[in-house]
Design an enzyme around this catalytic site. Structure first.
Site, PDB file in Angstrom:
ATOM      1  N   ASP A   1       1.096  12.612   2.671  1.00 32.66           N
ATOM      2  CA  ASP A   1       0.366  11.411   2.245  1.00 32.66           C
ATOM      3  C   ASP A   1       1.763  10.472   1.553  1.00 32.66           C
ATOM      4  OD1 ASP A   1      -2.206  12.652   1.982  1.00 32.66           O
ATOM      5  OD2 ASP A   1      -1.519  13.825   0.326  1.00 32.66           O
TER       6      ASP A   1
ATOM      7  N   GLU B   1     -10.067   7.342   2.508  1.00 30.22           N
ATOM      8  CA  GLU B   1      -9.343   7.774   1.527  1.00 30.22           C
ATOM      9  C   GLU B   1      -7.838   6.557   1.622  1.00 30.22           C
ATOM     10  OE1 GLU B   1      -9.442  11.732   0.817  1.00 30.22           O
ATOM     11  OE2 GLU B   1      -8.750  11.839   3.504  1.00 30.22           O
TER      12      GLU B   1
HETATM   13  O1  FUB Z   1      -3.238  15.584   1.292  1.00 27.76           O
HETATM   14  C1  FUB Z   1      -4.191  15.596   0.625  1.00 27.76           C
HETATM   15  C2  FUB Z   1      -5.182  14.819   0.421  1.00 27.76           C
HETATM   16  O2  FUB Z   1      -5.376  14.487   2.577  1.00 27.76           O
HETATM   17  C3  FUB Z   1      -4.981  13.394   0.031  1.00 27.76           C
HETATM   18  O3  FUB Z   1      -5.292  13.085  -0.975  1.00 27.76           O
HETATM   19  C4  FUB Z   1      -5.992  12.364   1.556  1.00 27.76           C
HETATM   20  O4  FUB Z   1      -5.441  11.539   1.270  1.00 27.76           O
HETATM   21  C5  FUB Z   1      -6.033  13.137   2.340  1.00 27.76           C
HETATM   22  O5  FUB Z   1      -4.256  12.908   3.129  1.00 27.76           O
END
Ligand code: FUB
Length: 335
Positions: A51, A219
């Protein structure tokens, strides 16, 4: 063997010609391979990381704020600590150390973990670090977006509280426009919201609104600006059809949309999730993302970066992903 002066001259000249040809070939190959910019991905190898939110700050360095996958993993449940990385040449990456962990979050769930994708912003001499963390055992219903502040980009962060009035969602992104107005984005599970931040960078100014026009949003929202247009990039739901997620983007004339979907700029990697940021550094645009190449495990990810190019019409060319085939996990790599 003895050589007369003249034959030595001929010999040296032949040698020089040979080396000149070798040099030209090497330079030519170098020029060709520069197109794909093999720079040693993953760039973070001392811990598992995901991320990446990248920013260039006023000291001229580029900083990456990733989340930290903890081994052995339990999905994303155990992610607990945040490190910061920086560079001034996109080749040598320094681990600036840990800046925050769940035990320092006053409202945090007692079990810890769940320190997911963060972001950082700068305004009027202060760095604001935004991170999602739940307040209860029912983690998926209790997300809060915490804010920690510091006078420095990579140390001394103190948790100030969380942004009030938000839905329990993840993946904060803060974009500060050229006029100094800051915008806050977050989302997950198909919903992406955006709104203005007040000058204090910790309160929403007015109401958050749904980001209209995105296609298949999952996301990982990230907003950047290129030639006066706003770009909202995010990961899609390609995993729902048994594949891995892709990074997509949409553009708008306004930081809060409505958005026009423009397609995929990073194809699926070997990792189930993807999450990225786009930033310009020293005249070159870059796409940050993560893969699982160091571990072969979807939940032990590693941050990577490659060059990003635009077409003349402002659309983004698919990013060519590179990899250092000899890369290994190494606790000393970024130290
Ligand atoms: O790394 C945890 C979660 O997985 C992140 O918040 C999302 O975007 C995905 O990458």
């Amino acid at each position: 063997m003895y050589l007369s002066n003249s034959s030595r001259k001929v010999n040296v000249t032949r040698k020089e010609i040979k080396w000149s040809i070798v040099t030209i070939i090497v330079l030519f190959i170098g020029l060709l391979s520069n197109k794909t910019y093999a720079q040693g991905n993953p760039i973070i190898r001392d811990i598992y990381s995901a991320d990446p939110s990248a920013h260039v700050w006023k000291d001229g360095r580029l900083y990456v704020y990733p989340s930290h996958d903890v081994a052995p993993p339990r999905g994303c449940d155990l992610m607990d600590k945040y490190h910061v990385y920086s560079t001034d040449d996109m080749v040598h990456w320094r681990d600036e150390g840990q800046i925050l962990e769940s035990s320092q979050v006053p409202w945090g769930r007692k079990e810890g973990g769940f320190m997911w994708a963060p972001d950082c912003a700068y305004k009027n001499g202060t760095y604001y670090y935004y991170f999602p963390h739940p307040s209860g055992t029912e983690w998926n219903k209790t997300w809060k977006i915490g804010v920690a502040t510091s006078k420095y980009p990579a140390k001394d962060f103190k948790v100030q509280g969380y942004i009030k009035g938000l839905d329990p969602m993840i993946d904060p992104c803060v974009f500060v426009d050229d006029d100094g107005q800051a915008y806050f984005y977050y989302g997950g599970g198909g919903k992406c919201m955006g709104g203005k931040l007040k000058d204090n960078m910790m309160e929403i100014d007015g109401a958050m609104q749904p980001m209209q026009g995105l296609h298949d949003f999952h996301e990982a929202s990230w907003v950047h600006k290129y030639k006066g247009m706003y770009y909202l990039s995010y990961s899609d739901n390609h995993d729902s059809s048994g594949h891995h997620n892709r990074m997509c983007y949409a553009v708008s004339k306004s930081p809060l949309g409505p958005w026009t979907y423009k397609g995929i700029y990073i194809d699926p990697t070997d990792s189930y999730t993807d999450h990225g940021s786009i930033v310009e550094y020293k005249g070159q645009w870059y796409a940050f993302y993560h893969t699982s190449v160091l571990s072969g495990n979807d939940w032990l990810r590693s941050v990577c970066v490659d060059k990003l190019y635009y077409n003349p019409d402002g659309t983004i060319k698919p990013v060519i992903l590179t990899q250092d085939k000899s890369a290994k996990f190494d606790p000393d790599y970024n130290k």
